[in-house]
Design a protein around this motif. Sequence first.
Motif, PDB file in Angstrom:
ATOM      1  N   UNK A 235      28.696  27.444  51.932  1.00  0.00           N
ATOM      2  CA  UNK A 235      29.978  28.137  51.747  1.00  0.00           C
ATOM      3  C   UNK A 235      30.764  27.349  50.795  1.00  0.00           C
ATOM      4  N   UNK A 236      31.709  27.916  49.912  1.00  0.00           N
ATOM      5  CA  UNK A 236      32.486  27.420  49.038  1.00  0.00           C
ATOM      6  C   UNK A 236      33.630  28.172  48.942  1.00  0.00           C
ATOM      7  N   UNK A 237      34.795  27.598  48.535  1.00  0.00           N
ATOM      8  CA  UNK A 237      36.159  28.538  48.491  1.00  0.00           C
ATOM      9  C   UNK A 237      36.509  28.189  47.059  1.00  0.00           C
ATOM     10  N   UNK A 238      36.517  29.211  46.148  1.00  0.00           N
ATOM     11  CA  UNK A 238      37.275  29.177  44.877  1.00  0.00           C
ATOM     12  C   UNK A 238      38.557  29.559  44.964  1.00  0.00           C
ATOM     13  N   UNK A 239      39.563  28.855  44.039  1.00  0.00           N
ATOM     14  CA  UNK A 239      40.869  28.947  43.873  1.00  0.00           C
ATOM     15  C   UNK A 239      41.196  29.181  42.390  1.00  0.00           C
ATOM     16  N   UNK A 240      42.022  29.955  42.283  1.00  0.00           N
ATOM     17  CA  UNK A 240      42.788  30.598  40.818  1.00  0.00           C
ATOM     18  C   UNK A 240      44.267  30.151  40.898  1.00  0.00           C
ATOM     19  N   UNK A 241      44.518  29.326  40.020  1.00  0.00           N
ATOM     20  CA  UNK A 241      46.113  29.144  40.024  1.00  0.00           C
ATOM     21  C   UNK A 241      46.719  29.404  38.706  1.00  0.00           C
ATOM     22  N   UNK A 242      48.069  30.046  38.666  1.00  0.00           N
ATOM     23  CA  UNK A 242      48.386  30.435  37.520  1.00  0.00           C
ATOM     24  C   UNK A 242      49.665  29.370  36.908  1.00  0.00           C
ATOM     25  N   UNK A 243      49.620  29.219  35.742  1.00  0.00           N
ATOM     26  CA  UNK A 243      50.882  28.334  35.159  1.00  0.00           C
ATOM     27  C   UNK A 243      51.326  29.121  34.106  1.00  0.00           C
ATOM     28  N   UNK A 244      52.526  28.633  33.235  1.00  0.00           N
ATOM     29  CA  UNK A 244      53.086  29.177  31.995  1.00  0.00           C
ATOM     30  C   UNK A 244      54.138  29.940  32.596  1.00  0.00           C
ATOM     31  N   UNK A 245      54.238  31.052  31.623  1.00  0.00           N
ATOM     32  CA  UNK A 245      55.493  31.950  32.226  1.00  0.00           C
ATOM     33  C   UNK A 245      55.342  32.717  33.392  1.00  0.00           C
ATOM     34  N   UNK A 246      56.506  33.198  34.128  1.00  0.00           N
ATOM     35  CA  UNK A 246      56.385  33.757  35.168  1.00  0.00           C
ATOM     36  C   UNK A 246      55.747  34.868  35.174  1.00  0.00           C
ATOM     37  N   UNK A 247      54.904  35.168  36.219  1.00  0.00           N
ATOM     38  CA  UNK A 247      54.139  36.332  36.115  1.00  0.00           C
ATOM     39  C   UNK A 247      53.979  37.181  37.428  1.00  0.00           C
ATOM     40  N   UNK A 248      54.221  38.284  37.480  1.00  0.00           N
ATOM     41  CA  UNK A 248      54.125  39.064  38.811  1.00  0.00           C
ATOM     42  C   UNK A 248      52.759  39.651  38.811  1.00  0.00           C
ATOM     43  N   UNK A 249      51.710  39.272  39.680  1.00  0.00           N
ATOM     44  CA  UNK A 249      50.524  39.673  39.786  1.00  0.00           C
ATOM     45  C   UNK A 249      50.707  40.970  40.566  1.00  0.00           C
ATOM     46  N   UNK A 250      49.811  41.977  39.873  1.00  0.00           N
ATOM     47  CA  UNK A 250      49.648  43.282  40.539  1.00  0.00           C
ATOM     48  C   UNK A 250      48.429  43.448  41.269  1.00  0.00           C
ATOM     49  N   UNK A 251      47.384  43.036  40.343  1.00  0.00           N
ATOM     50  CA  UNK A 251      46.004  43.019  40.913  1.00  0.00           C
ATOM     51  C   UNK A 251      45.464  41.813  40.448  1.00  0.00           C
ATOM     52  N   UNK A 252      44.470  41.281  41.381  1.00  0.00           N
ATOM     53  CA  UNK A 252      43.693  39.900  41.209  1.00  0.00           C
ATOM     54  C   UNK A 252      42.412  40.252  41.434  1.00  0.00           C
ATOM     55  N   UNK A 253      41.527  39.654  40.562  1.00  0.00           N
ATOM     56  CA  UNK A 253      40.052  40.002  40.863  1.00  0.00           C
ATOM     57  C   UNK A 253      39.272  38.897  40.502  1.00  0.00           C
ATOM     58  N   UNK A 254      38.196  38.848  40.912  1.00  0.00           N
ATOM     59  CA  UNK A 254      37.015  37.861  40.846  1.00  0.00           C
ATOM     60  C   UNK A 254      35.738  38.696  40.173  1.00  0.00           C
ATOM     61  N   UNK A 255      35.450  37.965  39.204  1.00  0.00           N
ATOM     62  CA  UNK A 255      34.147  38.777  38.310  1.00  0.00           C
ATOM     63  C   UNK A 255      33.068  37.320  38.308  1.00  0.00           C
ATOM     64  N   UNK A 256      31.793  37.632  38.211  1.00  0.00           N
ATOM     65  CA  UNK A 256      30.835  36.492  37.960  1.00  0.00           C
ATOM     66  C   UNK A 256      29.906  37.117  36.780  1.00  0.00           C
ATOM     67  N   UNK A 257      29.273  35.876  36.035  1.00  0.00           N
ATOM     68  CA  UNK A 257      28.200  36.347  35.352  1.00  0.00           C
ATOM     69  C   UNK A 257      27.371  35.375  35.423  1.00  0.00           C
TER      70      UNK A 257
END
Length: 127
Positions: free
Chosen positions: A17-39
Amino acid sequence: QVHLVESGGGSVQVGGSLRLSCTTSGRTFNIGTAGWFRQAPGKEREFVAARRVSDGSSYHADVVKGRFFISGVNAGNTVYLQMNNLKPEDTAVYYCALDSSRLIVSALRSGENYDYWGQGTQVTVSS
């Protein structure tokens, strides 16, 4: 500018098992939709999972359903992808993607509908 940073990737054996994290920085951003993709090498980018903030609904690709779970977003603008029972075919670079709008179901599976992307984190599953 909004910056996304993924973490949590690495090498693991089949069934791990693994747990991926995604954090945001920079200007204020209100997330409407979050997604994970892979290649994976030599393959096109594919949808893994998505979550809409407004109603908390989650969507997972059939190939990961029951093994991967997207969560977070609502608090702290951090998105997680819990990956269980990993298989060699899960080996890929995983990308976090965010959009400020509430994407409809038919749109959230397409990467072109997301405005912001992370740099990716490598996940390698070995047998």
